[in-house]
Design a protein around this motif. Structure first.
Motif, PDB file in Angstrom:
ATOM      1  N   ARG A 200       1.009  -1.304  -0.059  1.00  0.00           N
ATOM      2  CA  ARG A 200       0.043   0.193   0.065  1.00  0.00           C
ATOM      3  C   ARG A 200       0.939   1.373  -0.019  1.00  0.00           C
ATOM      4  O   ARG A 200       2.036   1.025   0.265  1.00  0.00           O
ATOM      5  CB  ARG A 200      -0.917   0.059   1.267  1.00  0.00           C
ATOM      6  CG  ARG A 200      -1.825  -1.321   1.261  1.00  0.00           C
ATOM      7  CD  ARG A 200      -2.909  -1.162   2.355  1.00  0.00           C
ATOM      8  NE  ARG A 200      -4.194  -0.509   1.799  1.00  0.00           N
ATOM      9  CZ  ARG A 200      -4.818  -0.722   0.839  1.00  0.00           C
ATOM     10  NH1 ARG A 200      -4.857  -2.064   0.455  1.00  0.00           N
ATOM     11  NH2 ARG A 200      -6.080   0.119   0.477  1.00  0.00           N
ATOM     12  N   ILE A 203      -1.416   7.520   2.289  1.00  0.00           N
ATOM     13  CA  ILE A 203      -2.425   8.550   2.006  1.00  0.00           C
ATOM     14  C   ILE A 203      -1.908  10.024   1.529  1.00  0.00           C
ATOM     15  O   ILE A 203      -1.037  10.496   2.044  1.00  0.00           O
ATOM     16  CB  ILE A 203      -3.412   8.764   3.010  1.00  0.00           C
ATOM     17  CG1 ILE A 203      -4.693   9.437   2.635  1.00  0.00           C
ATOM     18  CG2 ILE A 203      -2.973   9.530   4.069  1.00  0.00           C
ATOM     19  CD1 ILE A 203      -5.641   8.172   1.684  1.00  0.00           C
ATOM     20  N   GLY A 204      -2.182  10.460   0.444  1.00  0.00           N
ATOM     21  CA  GLY A 204      -1.768  11.860   0.242  1.00  0.00           C
ATOM     22  C   GLY A 204      -0.787  11.685  -1.262  1.00  0.00           C
ATOM     23  O   GLY A 204      -0.526  12.717  -1.556  1.00  0.00           O
ATOM     24  N   TRP A 205      -0.729  10.489  -1.462  1.00  0.00           N
ATOM     25  CA  TRP A 205       0.551  10.056  -2.808  1.00  0.00           C
ATOM     26  C   TRP A 205      -0.125  10.524  -4.119  1.00  0.00           C
ATOM     27  O   TRP A 205       0.262  11.092  -4.831  1.00  0.00           O
ATOM     28  CB  TRP A 205       1.131   8.977  -2.650  1.00  0.00           C
ATOM     29  CG  TRP A 205       2.295   8.936  -1.741  1.00  0.00           C
ATOM     30  CD1 TRP A 205       2.928   9.823  -0.769  1.00  0.00           C
ATOM     31  CD2 TRP A 205       3.404   7.829  -2.027  1.00  0.00           C
ATOM     32  NE1 TRP A 205       4.126   9.485  -0.153  1.00  0.00           N
ATOM     33  CE2 TRP A 205       4.506   8.355  -0.968  1.00  0.00           C
ATOM     34  CE3 TRP A 205       3.580   6.796  -2.716  1.00  0.00           C
ATOM     35  CZ2 TRP A 205       5.533   7.414  -0.901  1.00  0.00           C
ATOM     36  CZ3 TRP A 205       4.760   6.061  -2.696  1.00  0.00           C
ATOM     37  CH2 TRP A 205       5.572   6.380  -1.689  1.00  0.00           C
ATOM     38  N   VAL A 207      -4.528   9.958  -5.997  1.00  0.00           N
ATOM     39  CA  VAL A 207      -5.922   9.695  -6.091  1.00  0.00           C
ATOM     40  C   VAL A 207      -6.251   8.643  -7.392  1.00  0.00           C
ATOM     41  O   VAL A 207      -5.588   8.370  -8.198  1.00  0.00           O
ATOM     42  CB  VAL A 207      -6.501  11.119  -6.335  1.00  0.00           C
ATOM     43  CG1 VAL A 207      -6.389  12.046  -5.253  1.00  0.00           C
ATOM     44  CG2 VAL A 207      -6.194  11.552  -7.826  1.00  0.00           C
ATOM     45  N   ASP A 208      -7.486   7.915  -6.980  1.00  0.00           N
ATOM     46  CA  ASP A 208      -8.004   6.810  -7.887  1.00  0.00           C
ATOM     47  C   ASP A 208      -8.483   7.746  -9.167  1.00  0.00           C
ATOM     48  O   ASP A 208      -8.599   8.877  -9.310  1.00  0.00           O
ATOM     49  CB  ASP A 208      -8.680   6.065  -7.500  1.00  0.00           C
ATOM     50  CG  ASP A 208     -10.084   6.513  -7.033  1.00  0.00           C
ATOM     51  OD1 ASP A 208     -10.447   7.803  -7.318  1.00  0.00           O
ATOM     52  OD2 ASP A 208     -10.820   5.831  -6.192  1.00  0.00           O
ATOM     53  N   LYS A 212     -10.461  10.138  -5.683  1.00  0.00           N
ATOM     54  CA  LYS A 212     -10.646   9.880  -4.406  1.00  0.00           C
ATOM     55  C   LYS A 212      -9.344   9.547  -4.110  1.00  0.00           C
ATOM     56  O   LYS A 212      -8.620   8.669  -4.557  1.00  0.00           O
ATOM     57  CB  LYS A 212     -11.669   8.853  -4.165  1.00  0.00           C
ATOM     58  CG  LYS A 212     -12.982   9.052  -4.609  1.00  0.00           C
ATOM     59  CD  LYS A 212     -13.768  10.260  -3.930  1.00  0.00           C
ATOM     60  CE  LYS A 212     -15.131  10.089  -4.407  1.00  0.00           C
ATOM     61  NZ  LYS A 212     -15.837  11.511  -3.589  1.00  0.00           N
ATOM     62  N   PRO A 213      -8.852   9.925  -2.843  1.00  0.00           N
ATOM     63  CA  PRO A 213      -7.596   9.617  -2.099  1.00  0.00           C
ATOM     64  C   PRO A 213      -7.522   8.044  -2.141  1.00  0.00           C
ATOM     65  O   PRO A 213      -8.660   7.452  -1.599  1.00  0.00           O
ATOM     66  CB  PRO A 213      -7.409  10.180  -0.854  1.00  0.00           C
ATOM     67  CG  PRO A 213      -8.697  11.348  -1.054  1.00  0.00           C
ATOM     68  CD  PRO A 213      -9.741  10.836  -1.926  1.00  0.00           C
ATOM     69  N   THR A 214      -6.482   7.681  -2.361  1.00  0.00           N
ATOM     70  CA  THR A 214      -6.336   6.139  -2.139  1.00  0.00           C
ATOM     71  C   THR A 214      -4.785   5.706  -1.609  1.00  0.00           C
ATOM     72  O   THR A 214      -3.975   6.321  -1.737  1.00  0.00           O
ATOM     73  CB  THR A 214      -6.458   5.482  -3.567  1.00  0.00           C
ATOM     74  OG1 THR A 214      -6.346   3.979  -3.559  1.00  0.00           O
ATOM     75  CG2 THR A 214      -5.248   5.833  -4.470  1.00  0.00           C
ATOM     76  N   THR A 215      -4.994   4.471  -0.767  1.00  0.00           N
ATOM     77  CA  THR A 215      -3.516   3.736  -0.527  1.00  0.00           C
ATOM     78  C   THR A 215      -3.466   2.725  -1.339  1.00  0.00           C
ATOM     79  O   THR A 215      -2.306   1.802  -1.129  1.00  0.00           O
ATOM     80  CB  THR A 215      -3.536   3.453   1.112  1.00  0.00           C
ATOM     81  OG1 THR A 215      -4.752   2.567   1.209  1.00  0.00           O
ATOM     82  CG2 THR A 215      -3.905   4.638   1.751  1.00  0.00           C
ATOM     83  N   ASN A 216      -4.404   2.490  -2.268  1.00  0.00           N
ATOM     84  CA  ASN A 216      -3.969   1.401  -3.167  1.00  0.00           C
ATOM     85  C   ASN A 216      -3.385   1.558  -4.478  1.00  0.00           C
ATOM     86  O   ASN A 216      -3.710   2.521  -5.160  1.00  0.00           O
ATOM     87  CB  ASN A 216      -5.255   0.640  -3.687  1.00  0.00           C
ATOM     88  CG  ASN A 216      -5.337  -0.595  -4.632  1.00  0.00           C
ATOM     89  OD1 ASN A 216      -4.704  -0.611  -5.662  1.00  0.00           O
ATOM     90  ND2 ASN A 216      -5.926  -1.640  -4.042  1.00  0.00           N
TER      91      ASN A 216
END
Length: 364
Positions: A200, A203-205, A207-208, A212-216
């Motif tokens: 993962r 957060i903050g790196w 968006v999808d 939307k913010p994503t950690t994926n």
């Protein structure tokens, strides 16, 4: 973590290897030397994402007629202090080198040189040009636009590039100030590595694809990396695109084409070089003394817990460069394999660039 080779490479011979490969691919020797130098200097300074790892994509774009190594780089407009350069779709480093030289010549004659560039390609790191101007005691500001990887603030899909900004300012006793930065929070390459490893991301790196913010990491690659500092990074990236792209007549926004994905159109990258003769403001010796005082006072500031030293921009890269010049450059296994295969294709041996024993040094 990416696997690295156990081999160490002489930066001088690695540069010779790359230059020879480019020559065998049809690039003139003088220009091949410039491209190779820009790549290897990035590795020396620890900016491996812009180093010899780019050799393969540069060669592929030459082979696919996406870069024209025989192009005529010409001055389209010019006056005493400004010029517009048409790169003719030549290598970005070659076009950038010529633009910098023109800007420096104008600065020495008229106090300032401003050169815009269109019809260029990826030009490496801004520090490559800043270091050249610093030898002439000039202040330099270097900009370039890039293909789409970041959304505008409030947007959901990529529109602007991680457009880099570099600044070089000479000092006296201290090493020069060299700021060289992209305008994104993180390089997209780090997200690619995370996706490959199934990890993962913070957060903050990114968006999808829906913004939307994503950690994926996989979702991030389908979406966009985020600007550094949110709307501030977006604004900086946008003004770089305006000066490098809109003003010069180069591509901008979606009209700067991705060098890895677009095989139908040249990149049409734009650059912008500003060089300033310090002597127009004060004697260069006095300026360097004032810079040394400025830096010494910054370094004397109280430090936070667990901080051993306050650094200035460019200092870490300078130290890495000194270490790698002395000890050699270690390449990721994937890059080493790729360069080996390129060498075989063009009749050049990568092993000739190896440091063969622990006593060998670049000074020998």
């Amino acid at each position: 973590m990416e696997m690295t080779s156990l081999n160490k490479y002489s930066y001088k011979r690695l540069q010779d290897f790359c230059a020879t490969v480019f020559v065998h691919a049809g690039v003139m020797k003088k220009q091949a030397d410039i491209v190779a130098a820009s790549l290897v200097q990035a590795d020396l300074r620890g900016v491996d994402s812009h180093g010899v790892v780019r050799t393969a994509i540069y060669l592929k774009r030459v082979e696919q007629n996406m870069i024209n190594p025989s192009a005529n780089i010409r001055i389209e407009k010019e006056n005493d202090s400004t010029a517009l350069l048409d790169g003719g779709n030549h290598f970005g480093a070659v076009v950038g080198d010529q633009a910098l030289k023109l800007a420096m010549e104008k600065a020495k004659t008229n106090g300032v040189g401003v050169v815009g560039v269109k019809n260029s390609n990826h030009f490496g790191t801004g520090a490559y040009y800043a270091l050249q101007a610093l030898k002439e005691d000039l202040v330099t500001i270097i900009m370039s636009n890039a293909s789409q990887t970041m959304p505008p603030t409030g947007g959901v899909r990529p529109f602007i590039g991680t457009n880099p900004l570099a600044v070089g300012i000479p000092c006296g006793a201290y090493e020069p100030f060299i700021l060289d930065m992209a305008t994104s929070v993180v390089a997209r390459g780090k997200i690619i590595v995370a996706a490959q490893k199934g990890e993962r991301i913070p957060i903050g790196w990114a968006v999808d694809k829906n913004g939307k913010p994503t950690t994926n990491a996989e979702e991030a690659l389908e979406g966009s990396v985020l600007p550094l500092g949110g709307p501030k990074g977006y604004g900086i990236s946008m003004f770089i695109d305006i000066l490098s792209g809109v003003l010069t007549g180069a591509g901008f926004g979606k009209y700067v084409h991705n060098m890895y994905e677009n095989w139908e159109k040249p990149q049409n990258v734009g650059h912008f070089f500003i060089t300033i003769d310090i002597n127009q403001f004060m004697n260069i010796a006095e300026f360097k003394q004032r810079m040394d005082l400025y830096i010494s006072e910054i370094k004397a500031e109280p430090m936070a817990e667990d901080v051993d030293e306050i650094l200035i921009p460019g200092e870490i890269e300078r130290r890495i460069s000194e270490q790698r010049k002395k000890n050699g450059i270690i390449l990721p296994l994937k890059v080493e394999k790729e360069l080996t295969e390129i060498g075989i294709k063009y009749g050049v041996s990568l092993s000739d660039a190896l440091i063969t024993n622990h006593t060998e040094s670049e000074g020998v």
